[in-house]
Scaffold this motif. Structure first.
Motif, mmCIF file in Angstrom:
data_model
loop_
_atom_site.group_PDB
_atom_site.id
_atom_site.type_symbol
_atom_site.label_atom_id
_atom_site.label_comp_id
_atom_site.label_asym_id
_atom_site.label_seq_id
_atom_site.Cartn_x
_atom_site.Cartn_y
_atom_site.Cartn_z
ATOM 1 N N THR A 145 5.204 1.822 -0.830
ATOM 2 C CA THR A 145 6.077 2.277 0.258
ATOM 3 C C THR A 145 6.150 1.226 1.364
ATOM 4 O OG1 THR A 145 5.500 4.577 -0.214
ATOM 5 C CG2 THR A 145 6.499 4.118 1.927
ATOM 6 N N TRP A 180 0.847 -1.190 0.000
ATOM 7 C CA TRP A 180 0.000 0.000 0.000
ATOM 8 C C TRP A 180 0.880 1.237 0.000
ATOM 9 C CZ3 TRP A 180 1.128 -2.972 4.127
ATOM 10 C CH2 TRP A 180 1.517 -2.362 5.310
ATOM 11 N N GLU A 181 0.207 2.394 -0.219
ATOM 12 C CA GLU A 181 0.890 3.685 -0.373
ATOM 13 C C GLU A 181 1.943 3.610 -1.475
ATOM 14 O OE1 GLU A 181 2.222 5.662 3.107
ATOM 15 O OE2 GLU A 181 0.347 5.394 4.209
ATOM 16 N N ASP A 182 1.496 3.159 -2.654
ATOM 17 C CA ASP A 182 2.343 3.084 -3.846
ATOM 18 C C ASP A 182 3.593 2.244 -3.618
ATOM 19 O OD1 ASP A 182 0.587 4.718 -5.278
ATOM 20 O OD2 ASP A 182 1.562 6.547 -4.571
ATOM 21 N N GLY A 222 -6.981 4.177 0.551
ATOM 22 C CA GLY A 222 -6.151 4.296 -0.642
ATOM 23 C C GLY A 222 -6.152 3.007 -1.440
ATOM 24 N N ALA A 241 -6.048 3.190 6.986
ATOM 25 C CA ALA A 241 -4.946 3.384 6.043
ATOM 26 C C ALA A 241 -4.980 2.359 4.927
ATOM 27 C CB ALA A 241 -3.611 3.305 6.785
#
Length: 308
Positions: free
Chosen positions: A153, A149-151, A186, A182
């Motif tokens: 990261t 998740w988070e591109d 996204g 979280a």
């Protein structure tokens, strides 16, 4: 003797009325006997509903969850909420049965005001709780899945899912405690959800090397590897014409992937292709830059310029 059961209880002609009369005979006045009878009603109703709920309703809910084939980690918090609901219902009915209606209304008002204040102070906690419910219902991942998740990261293997947080073990053996919001607000990547994963790798060969020969080697090594699937079959496409090499992109599939399988399989496959390239004298070039210039002896400074 006539009248409804409720009237009999209120008039003292039912069983509980007998208890009230017995309490009066024991020396209590009418007010004390009435309060004692209410307490007895409360305890009896609370115990009856609690036992029925735990022995009948909770097992029914558990069987319903099993029929939906929910994972154990998903069932535990839902069963906990069910037990809490049974307890709340038992208290509410017991208050009414004991004749404490006015007290119950007052408590409900106080509870509503308290719930509003707590809700405003715990917006993040409630957000994570709601996100946890959606994770249980939508099932974007399960325990044991590799997620990112988070591109990209953050990534790792899911170890535990609760209604507030999800615990993920990274590939460096670090434990991440991630708020559920979280993972739902996204884009979340689950590479292993479909039980197979496509891997891509670009092999660079020299402009003077034979493209057909290099393609055959890349496909042949993929077919030899025991963990690379034959269906879908490996494929190679010319995707890049770089400054110093021609890029051949290999596309292979592996079944039942995990992060460890992904890294190991790709490493073994790339190593095998590199070994074959060396045997067949296929070059894997690297960028070369030629520098031209001169040395100014008087100033002691070198003047170097890249070649055009």
């Amino acid at each position: 003797m006539s009248g409804s059961p409720a009237q009999l209880l209120q008039n003292g002609t039912g069983d509980l009325g007998v208890i009230e009369n017995a309490l009066e005979d024991a020396g209590l006045n009418a007010a004390q006997a009435g309060m004692a009878e209410g307490a007895i009603r409360f305890v009896v109703a609370l115990a009856a509903i609690w036992v029925i709920g735990r022995l009948v309703f909770v097992p029914l809910v558990k069987r319903a969850l099993n029929r939906r084939k929910l994972d154990k980690h998903a069932q535990n918090p839902l069963l906990l909420l069910t037990r809490f609901g049974v307890g709340f219902l038992a208290f509410a009915v017991a208050f009414g049965f004991a004749g404490f209606g006015n007290f119950l209304v007052s408590m409900a008002g106080i509870a509503a005001a308290g719930a509003l204040a707590i809700g405003l102070a715990m917006q993040n906690v409630i957000s994570n709780f709601v996100a946890g419910v959606f994770i249980y219902t939508d099932k974007p991942f399960r325990i044991g899945d590799w997620i990112e998740w988070e591109d990209g990261t953050y990534s790792g293997i899911v170890e535990d899912i609760s209604l507030r947080v999800t615990r993920v073990r990274t590939f460096d053996n670090e434990l991440l405690t991630v708020p559920n919001s979280a993972l739902t607000e996204g884009v979340l990547k689950n590479p292993v959800e479909a039980n197979k994963l496509r891997l891509k790798f670009v092999f660079g060969i020299g402009y003077d090397d034979n493209i057909e020969q290099a393609t055959e080697i890349i496909v042949d090594e993929a077919e030899r590897h025991p963990d690379i699937m034959d269906d879908p079959e490996p494929s190679v496409r010319l995707t890049e014409l770089g400054d110093s090499d021609v890029g051949l992109q290999s596309r292979i599939w592996i079944s039942n992937p995990s992060r460890a399988d992904f890294v190991r399989t790709r490493g073994e496959y790339v190593t095998a292709v590199k070994r074959r390239f060396d045997e067949e004298e296929i070059d894997i070039p690297y960028p070369v830059r030629t520098l031209e210039g001169g040395l100014d002896l008087e100033s002691g400074q070198s003047v170097v310029q890249p070649a055009e």
